[in-house]
Design a protein around this motif. Structure first.
Motif, mmCIF file in Angstrom:
data_model
loop_
_atom_site.group_PDB
_atom_site.id
_atom_site.type_symbol
_atom_site.label_atom_id
_atom_site.label_comp_id
_atom_site.label_asym_id
_atom_site.label_seq_id
_atom_site.Cartn_x
_atom_site.Cartn_y
_atom_site.Cartn_z
ATOM 1 N N LYS A 39 -20.703 -55.755 -42.955
ATOM 2 C CA LYS A 39 -21.481 -54.667 -42.367
ATOM 3 C C LYS A 39 -21.286 -53.371 -43.159
ATOM 4 C CE LYS A 39 -20.723 -52.823 -38.200
ATOM 5 N NZ LYS A 39 -20.553 -52.691 -36.760
ATOM 6 N N GLU A 40 -20.048 -53.067 -43.480
ATOM 7 C CA GLU A 40 -19.745 -51.851 -44.241
ATOM 8 C C GLU A 40 -20.188 -52.007 -45.695
ATOM 9 O OE1 GLU A 40 -18.576 -49.086 -42.848
ATOM 10 O OE2 GLU A 40 -18.507 -50.094 -40.909
ATOM 11 N N PHE A 41 -20.006 -53.189 -46.267
ATOM 12 C CA PHE A 41 -20.372 -53.431 -47.661
ATOM 13 C C PHE A 41 -21.864 -53.233 -47.892
ATOM 14 C CE2 PHE A 41 -21.680 -56.261 -51.132
ATOM 15 C CZ PHE A 41 -20.869 -55.802 -52.156
ATOM 16 N N PHE A 42 -22.681 -53.774 -46.988
ATOM 17 C CA PHE A 42 -24.128 -53.664 -47.133
ATOM 18 C C PHE A 42 -24.708 -52.405 -46.473
ATOM 19 C CE2 PHE A 42 -23.711 -58.370 -47.573
ATOM 20 C CZ PHE A 42 -24.223 -58.467 -48.845
ATOM 21 N N ILE A 43 -23.863 -51.628 -45.798
ATOM 22 C CA ILE A 43 -24.270 -50.417 -45.089
ATOM 23 C C ILE A 43 -25.413 -50.735 -44.119
ATOM 24 C CG2 ILE A 43 -24.831 -47.973 -45.283
ATOM 25 C CD1 ILE A 43 -23.990 -48.115 -48.231
ATOM 26 N N VAL A 44 -25.136 -51.687 -43.221
ATOM 27 C CA VAL A 44 -26.089 -52.098 -42.194
ATOM 28 C C VAL A 44 -25.386 -52.089 -40.844
ATOM 29 C CG1 VAL A 44 -27.527 -53.470 -43.749
ATOM 30 C CG2 VAL A 44 -25.608 -54.550 -42.572
ATOM 31 N N SER A 45 -26.157 -52.181 -39.778
ATOM 32 C CA SER A 45 -25.592 -52.125 -38.432
ATOM 33 C C SER A 45 -25.056 -53.457 -37.948
ATOM 34 C CB SER A 45 -26.647 -51.605 -37.453
ATOM 35 O OG SER A 45 -26.980 -50.270 -37.786
ATOM 36 N N SER A 46 -25.561 -54.572 -38.488
ATOM 37 C CA SER A 46 -25.047 -55.884 -38.101
ATOM 38 C C SER A 46 -25.355 -56.912 -39.181
ATOM 39 C CB SER A 46 -25.649 -56.335 -36.772
ATOM 40 O OG SER A 46 -27.021 -56.568 -36.905
ATOM 41 N N GLY B 182 -30.805 -51.545 -30.595
ATOM 42 C CA GLY B 182 -29.901 -50.579 -29.994
ATOM 43 C C GLY B 182 -30.252 -49.144 -30.319
ATOM 44 N N THR B 183 -29.279 -48.282 -30.101
ATOM 45 C CA THR B 183 -29.433 -46.845 -30.283
ATOM 46 C C THR B 183 -28.527 -46.378 -31.410
ATOM 47 O OG1 THR B 183 -29.826 -46.644 -27.912
ATOM 48 C CG2 THR B 183 -29.284 -44.623 -29.078
ATOM 49 N N LYS B 184 -28.984 -45.386 -32.174
ATOM 50 C CA LYS B 184 -28.199 -44.864 -33.297
ATOM 51 C C LYS B 184 -27.035 -44.028 -32.778
ATOM 52 C CE LYS B 184 -29.833 -41.584 -36.041
ATOM 53 N NZ LYS B 184 -30.580 -40.901 -37.116
ATOM 54 N N CYS B 185 -25.850 -44.304 -33.289
ATOM 55 C CA CYS B 185 -24.647 -43.537 -32.948
ATOM 56 C C CYS B 185 -24.772 -42.139 -33.558
ATOM 57 C CB CYS B 185 -23.416 -44.250 -33.495
ATOM 58 S SG CYS B 185 -21.869 -43.340 -33.299
ATOM 59 N N LEU B 186 -24.437 -41.127 -32.776
ATOM 60 C CA LEU B 186 -24.512 -39.743 -33.257
ATOM 61 C C LEU B 186 -23.474 -39.433 -34.322
ATOM 62 C CD1 LEU B 186 -25.068 -37.924 -29.848
ATOM 63 C CD2 LEU B 186 -26.772 -38.498 -31.590
ATOM 64 N N ARG B 187 -22.405 -40.217 -34.371
ATOM 65 C CA ARG B 187 -21.312 -39.942 -35.299
ATOM 66 C C ARG B 187 -21.470 -40.689 -36.624
ATOM 67 N NH1 ARG B 187 -15.958 -42.129 -36.118
ATOM 68 N NH2 ARG B 187 -14.557 -40.510 -36.868
ATOM 69 N N CYS B 188 -21.708 -42.010 -36.566
ATOM 70 C CA CYS B 188 -21.744 -42.808 -37.802
ATOM 71 C C CYS B 188 -23.141 -43.280 -38.196
ATOM 72 C CB CYS B 188 -20.826 -44.018 -37.674
ATOM 73 S SG CYS B 188 -21.437 -45.299 -36.548
ATOM 74 N N TRP B 189 -24.095 -43.113 -37.303
ATOM 75 C CA TRP B 189 -25.497 -43.467 -37.522
ATOM 76 C C TRP B 189 -25.761 -44.967 -37.542
ATOM 77 C CZ3 TRP B 189 -28.634 -39.782 -41.119
ATOM 78 C CH2 TRP B 189 -28.458 -38.470 -40.699
ATOM 79 N N HIS B 190 -24.782 -45.787 -37.206
ATOM 80 C CA HIS B 190 -25.030 -47.218 -37.055
ATOM 81 C C HIS B 190 -25.690 -47.457 -35.708
ATOM 82 C CE1 HIS B 190 -21.788 -48.591 -40.111
ATOM 83 N NE2 HIS B 190 -22.962 -48.421 -40.687
ATOM 84 N N TYR B 191 -26.509 -48.482 -35.637
ATOM 85 C CA TYR B 191 -27.177 -48.838 -34.393
ATOM 86 C C TYR B 191 -26.361 -49.886 -33.651
ATOM 87 C CZ TYR B 191 -31.396 -46.340 -35.714
ATOM 88 O OH TYR B 191 -32.293 -45.366 -36.040
ATOM 89 N N SER B 192 -26.289 -49.753 -32.331
ATOM 90 C CA SER B 192 -25.571 -50.709 -31.498
ATOM 91 C C SER B 192 -26.207 -50.722 -30.113
ATOM 92 C CB SER B 192 -24.090 -50.329 -31.377
ATOM 93 O OG SER B 192 -23.437 -51.140 -30.424
ATOM 94 N N ILE B 193 -26.231 -51.902 -29.502
ATOM 95 C CA ILE B 193 -26.740 -51.977 -28.132
ATOM 96 C C ILE B 193 -25.745 -51.374 -27.156
ATOM 97 C CG2 ILE B 193 -28.265 -53.936 -28.560
ATOM 98 C CD1 ILE B 193 -26.109 -55.738 -27.310
ATOM 99 N N ASP B 194 -24.519 -51.095 -27.616
ATOM 100 C CA ASP B 194 -23.488 -50.513 -26.756
ATOM 101 C C ASP B 194 -23.291 -49.009 -26.987
ATOM 102 O OD1 ASP B 194 -22.875 -52.952 -25.484
ATOM 103 O OD2 ASP B 194 -21.687 -53.565 -27.219
ATOM 104 N N THR B 195 -24.102 -48.402 -27.830
ATOM 105 C CA THR B 195 -23.994 -46.956 -28.063
ATOM 106 C C THR B 195 -24.290 -46.199 -26.771
ATOM 107 O OG1 THR B 195 -24.599 -47.119 -30.385
ATOM 108 C CG2 THR B 195 -24.974 -44.999 -29.339
ATOM 109 N N THR C 198 -21.927 -42.269 -28.739
ATOM 110 C CA THR C 198 -21.192 -42.920 -29.804
ATOM 111 C C THR C 198 -21.124 -44.430 -29.583
ATOM 112 O OG1 THR C 198 -19.089 -42.507 -28.692
ATOM 113 C CG2 THR C 198 -19.777 -40.900 -30.326
ATOM 114 N N CYS C 199 -20.960 -45.154 -30.692
ATOM 115 C CA CYS C 199 -20.857 -46.614 -30.651
ATOM 116 C C CYS C 199 -19.402 -47.009 -30.355
ATOM 117 C CB CYS C 199 -21.306 -47.191 -31.992
ATOM 118 S SG CYS C 199 -20.208 -46.841 -33.372
#
Length: 77
Positions: A21-28, A46-59, A68-69
């Motif tokens: 996820k971090e290597f490809f700079i993607v949310s999942s 999901g929704t974009k995290c205000l801090r890291c900008w990753h998307y998560s259904i749990d944000t 935040t995620c």
């Protein structure tokens, strides 16, 4: 992102799936056993995290750190 692969390539990807996820700079990242290699990218759910900008259904589910995620909640907590 969905990665389709088989054999030793798939096994190698499974061993480092938490870092992909971090290597490809993607949310999942989802790995699928099948003929490949094949990579498919699509909009994350999901929704974009205000801090890291990753998307998560749990944000936004943690009221102590709204918007935040789960990864950022852990880092801030």
């Amino acid at each position: 992102m969905t990665i389709t692969s088989e054999g030793s390539s798939l096994q190698t990807l499974k061993e480092c799936v938490k870092d992909l996820k971090e290597f490809f700079i993607v949310s999942s990242v989802t790995l699928i056993d099948g003929p490949g290699p094949k990579v498919e990218a699509k909009r994350a759910e999901g929704t974009k995290c205000l801090r890291c900008w990753h998307y998560s259904i749990d944000t936004g589910k943690n009221l102590s750190f709204p918007g935040t995620c789960p990864k950022c909640v852990e880092a801030l907590g």
